[in-house]
Design a protein around this motif. Sequence first.
Motif, PDB file in Angstrom:
ATOM      1  N   ASN A 127       0.794  -1.240   0.000  1.00 36.65           N
ATOM      2  CA  ASN A 127       0.000   0.000   0.000  1.00 36.65           C
ATOM      3  C   ASN A 127       0.817   1.276   0.000  1.00 36.65           C
ATOM      4  OD1 ASN A 127      -2.472  -1.205  -0.001  1.00 36.65           O
ATOM      5  ND2 ASN A 127      -2.441  -1.538   2.214  1.00 36.65           N
ATOM      6  N   TYR A 128       2.015   1.203   0.609  1.00 33.26           N
ATOM      7  CA  TYR A 128       2.798   2.421   0.766  1.00 33.26           C
ATOM      8  C   TYR A 128       3.767   2.654  -0.384  1.00 33.26           C
ATOM      9  CZ  TYR A 128       5.838  -1.191   2.644  1.00 33.26           C
ATOM     10  OH  TYR A 128       6.554  -2.347   2.797  1.00 33.26           O
ATOM     11  N   LEU A 129       3.741   1.766  -1.374  1.00 28.23           N
ATOM     12  CA  LEU A 129       4.619   1.952  -2.532  1.00 28.23           C
ATOM     13  C   LEU A 129       3.792   2.335  -3.759  1.00 28.23           C
ATOM     14  CD1 LEU A 129       7.041  -1.124  -2.292  1.00 28.23           C
ATOM     15  CD2 LEU A 129       7.411   1.209  -1.462  1.00 28.23           C
ATOM     16  N   THR A 130       4.407   3.087  -4.666  1.00 27.52           N
ATOM     17  CA  THR A 130       3.727   3.407  -5.919  1.00 27.52           C
ATOM     18  C   THR A 130       3.690   2.154  -6.805  1.00 27.52           C
ATOM     19  OG1 THR A 130       5.766   3.978  -7.055  1.00 27.52           O
ATOM     20  CG2 THR A 130       4.631   5.766  -5.877  1.00 27.52           C
ATOM     21  N   ALA A 131       2.914   2.251  -7.883  1.00 27.86           N
ATOM     22  CA  ALA A 131       2.823   1.128  -8.820  1.00 27.86           C
ATOM     23  C   ALA A 131       4.212   0.750  -9.331  1.00 27.86           C
ATOM     24  CB  ALA A 131       1.902   1.499  -9.983  1.00 27.86           C
ATOM     25  N   LYS A 132       4.993   1.773  -9.707  1.00 26.13           N
ATOM     26  CA  LYS A 132       6.338   1.499 -10.235  1.00 26.13           C
ATOM     27  C   LYS A 132       7.202   0.810  -9.183  1.00 26.13           C
ATOM     28  CE  LYS A 132       9.571   4.618 -10.649  1.00 26.13           C
ATOM     29  NZ  LYS A 132      10.080   5.956 -11.005  1.00 26.13           N
ATOM     30  N   GLU A 133       7.121   1.298  -7.950  1.00 27.80           N
ATOM     31  CA  GLU A 133       7.933   0.693  -6.875  1.00 27.80           C
ATOM     32  C   GLU A 133       7.465  -0.729  -6.570  1.00 27.80           C
ATOM     33  OE1 GLU A 133       8.935   4.879  -4.539  1.00 27.80           O
ATOM     34  OE2 GLU A 133       7.175   3.695  -3.994  1.00 27.80           O
ATOM     35  N   ASN A 134       6.157  -0.947  -6.668  1.00 33.50           N
ATOM     36  CA  ASN A 134       5.630  -2.291  -6.440  1.00 33.50           C
ATOM     37  C   ASN A 134       6.166  -3.286  -7.471  1.00 33.50           C
ATOM     38  OD1 ASN A 134       3.540  -3.182  -4.343  1.00 33.50           O
ATOM     39  ND2 ASN A 134       2.912  -1.068  -4.775  1.00 33.50           N
ATOM     40  N   ILE A 135       6.422  -2.790  -8.672  1.00 33.32           N
ATOM     41  CA  ILE A 135       6.999  -3.669  -9.695  1.00 33.32           C
ATOM     42  C   ILE A 135       8.493  -3.861  -9.422  1.00 33.32           C
ATOM     43  CG2 ILE A 135       7.481  -3.911 -12.160  1.00 33.32           C
ATOM     44  CD1 ILE A 135       4.898  -2.255 -12.634  1.00 33.32           C
ATOM     45  N   LEU A 136       9.136  -2.744  -9.080  1.00 30.12           N
ATOM     46  CA  LEU A 136      10.590  -2.792  -8.843  1.00 30.12           C
ATOM     47  C   LEU A 136      10.990  -3.712  -7.691  1.00 30.12           C
ATOM     48  CD1 LEU A 136      12.160   0.757  -9.274  1.00 30.12           C
ATOM     49  CD2 LEU A 136      13.093  -1.405 -10.104  1.00 30.12           C
ATOM     50  N   VAL A 137      10.161  -3.801  -6.650  1.00 28.88           N
ATOM     51  CA  VAL A 137      10.553  -4.653  -5.516  1.00 28.88           C
ATOM     52  C   VAL A 137      10.698  -6.117  -5.917  1.00 28.88           C
ATOM     53  CG1 VAL A 137       9.678  -3.268  -3.589  1.00 28.88           C
ATOM     54  CG2 VAL A 137       8.162  -4.925  -4.693  1.00 28.88           C
ATOM     55  N   ALA A 138      10.035  -6.504  -7.000  1.00 30.73           N
ATOM     56  CA  ALA A 138      10.128  -7.897  -7.430  1.00 30.73           C
ATOM     57  C   ALA A 138      11.347  -8.138  -8.324  1.00 30.73           C
ATOM     58  CB  ALA A 138       8.861  -8.296  -8.175  1.00 30.73           C
ATOM     59  N   ALA A 139      12.036  -7.054  -8.679  1.00 28.87           N
ATOM     60  CA  ALA A 139      13.140  -7.176  -9.638  1.00 28.87           C
ATOM     61  C   ALA A 139      14.349  -7.845  -9.012  1.00 28.87           C
ATOM     62  CB  ALA A 139      13.522  -5.801 -10.171  1.00 28.87           C
ATOM     63  N   ASN A 140      14.990  -8.699  -9.772  1.00 30.59           N
ATOM     64  CA  ASN A 140      16.200  -9.361  -9.296  1.00 30.59           C
ATOM     65  C   ASN A 140      17.401  -8.424  -9.313  1.00 30.59           C
ATOM     66  OD1 ASN A 140      14.909 -11.738  -8.809  1.00 30.59           O
ATOM     67  ND2 ASN A 140      15.412 -12.660 -10.780  1.00 30.59           N
ATOM     68  N   ARG A 141      17.285  -7.331 -10.074  1.00 28.19           N
ATOM     69  CA  ARG A 141      18.359  -6.327 -10.095  1.00 28.19           C
ATOM     70  C   ARG A 141      17.752  -4.990  -9.720  1.00 28.19           C
ATOM     71  NH1 ARG A 141      19.790  -6.114 -15.941  1.00 28.19           N
ATOM     72  NH2 ARG A 141      20.444  -4.063 -15.267  1.00 28.19           N
ATOM     73  N   GLN A 142      18.502  -4.194  -9.017  1.00 26.01           N
ATOM     74  CA  GLN A 142      17.984  -2.881  -8.631  1.00 26.01           C
ATOM     75  C   GLN A 142      19.017  -1.843  -9.029  1.00 26.01           C
ATOM     76  OE1 GLN A 142      15.011  -2.603  -6.961  1.00 26.01           O
ATOM     77  NE2 GLN A 142      14.692  -4.681  -6.215  1.00 26.01           N
ATOM     78  N   ASP A 143      18.907  -1.311 -10.216  1.00 29.75           N
ATOM     79  CA  ASP A 143      19.795  -0.214 -10.571  1.00 29.75           C
ATOM     80  C   ASP A 143      19.050   0.730 -11.500  1.00 29.75           C
ATOM     81  OD1 ASP A 143      19.945  -1.428 -13.169  1.00 29.75           O
ATOM     82  OD2 ASP A 143      21.491  -2.754 -12.410  1.00 29.75           O
TER      83      ASP A 143
END
Length: 218
Positions: free
Chosen positions: A97-113
Motif C-alpha cells: 500500500n505504501y509503494l507506488t505502482a512502479k515501486e511495487n513492480i521494482l521490488v520484485a526485480a532481481n536487479r535494482q539499478d
Amino acid sequence: MSLQADRVSLKYGDGDTETFAVRDVSIAIPDRGFYGIMGPSGSGKSSLLYLLSGLKLPSSGEVTYRGRSLSGGGETERTQTRREQFGFVFQQPFLLNYLTAKENILVAANRQDRAFERSVLLLMEELQIAHLAERVPAHLSGGEKQRVIVARSMINRPAIIFADEPTAALDHANGHIVIDLLRRYQDKGTVIVVTHDPTMVAEADRVYQMLDGELVAE
Ligand SMILES: Nc1ncnc2c1ncn2[C@@H]1O[C@H](COP(=O)(O)OP(=O)(O)OP(=O)(O)O)[C@@H](O)[C@H]1O
Ligand SMILES: [Mg+2]
C-alpha cells in the motif's frame, strides 16, 4: 519440453482427513505458448500450479524443469529457479500500500539499478500502464491493480508465468485486458493460466481440464 510433471500427487492430511488435491498427474508443457487449466472448484487447479512452480513439493512423483528435478533438488535451488525463471500472478491483487505502482513492480526485480528502473518504465509503457507509475494502490481500480501485478510478474523476463485466476476479481472487460497482456507474453515464454471462464482461454494452445485432482483427457 521445458516443464514436466511425472505422475505427481499432492496429499493433504493423514488417515481420515487424507485428501488428494492432485492425483497421479503427468503433464508436459512446451517452451512457448499460452495454456489454460480449467475445472470445478476444489478440483486441484491451484495445487497443480503450486507443484509445477515448485511452491509445493509433491507427495509422490517428480517435477522437472529444463531437465533438472525441481521437486528433487534442494530448497535453495528451487527458490533460485522460482526467482529467476518464474513469474506469478494470483487471484487477489497483492500490492504494498505504501509503494507506488512502479515501486511495487521494482521490488520484485532481481536487479535494482538505474538501468533497470528505466526498463520498468518501458515495460509499463508496453503494457499501457505508464500513466499509473506514480500512483499508490489506493488510487488504482481493481483492473489497474491487476495490470500492475501482471507487469510485476514479467519484470525479470521469466521463462514461465503462472497465473492463478488472474481475472476472477475483475469484470469481463478488465479480465480480457489482463488476459491479453498475458497472452502477448507467449512469444517470450510460457504462460499458464488457471481460470473458471472459458472465454479467457478461448485462444489458448491447449486447455487442460481437471476433475477430482486428475487431468481429464480431452
Ligand atoms: N491446505 C490445505 N489443506 C487441506 N486440504 C486442502 C488444502 N488446500 C487445498 N485443499 C483441498 O485440496 C483440493 C484441491 O484444492 P485446490 O485449491 O487445488 O482446488 P482449485 O481447483 O484451485 O479450487 P478453486 O477453483 O476453488 O480455487 C480441495 O479438495 C481442497 O479442499
Ligand atoms: Mg484455486
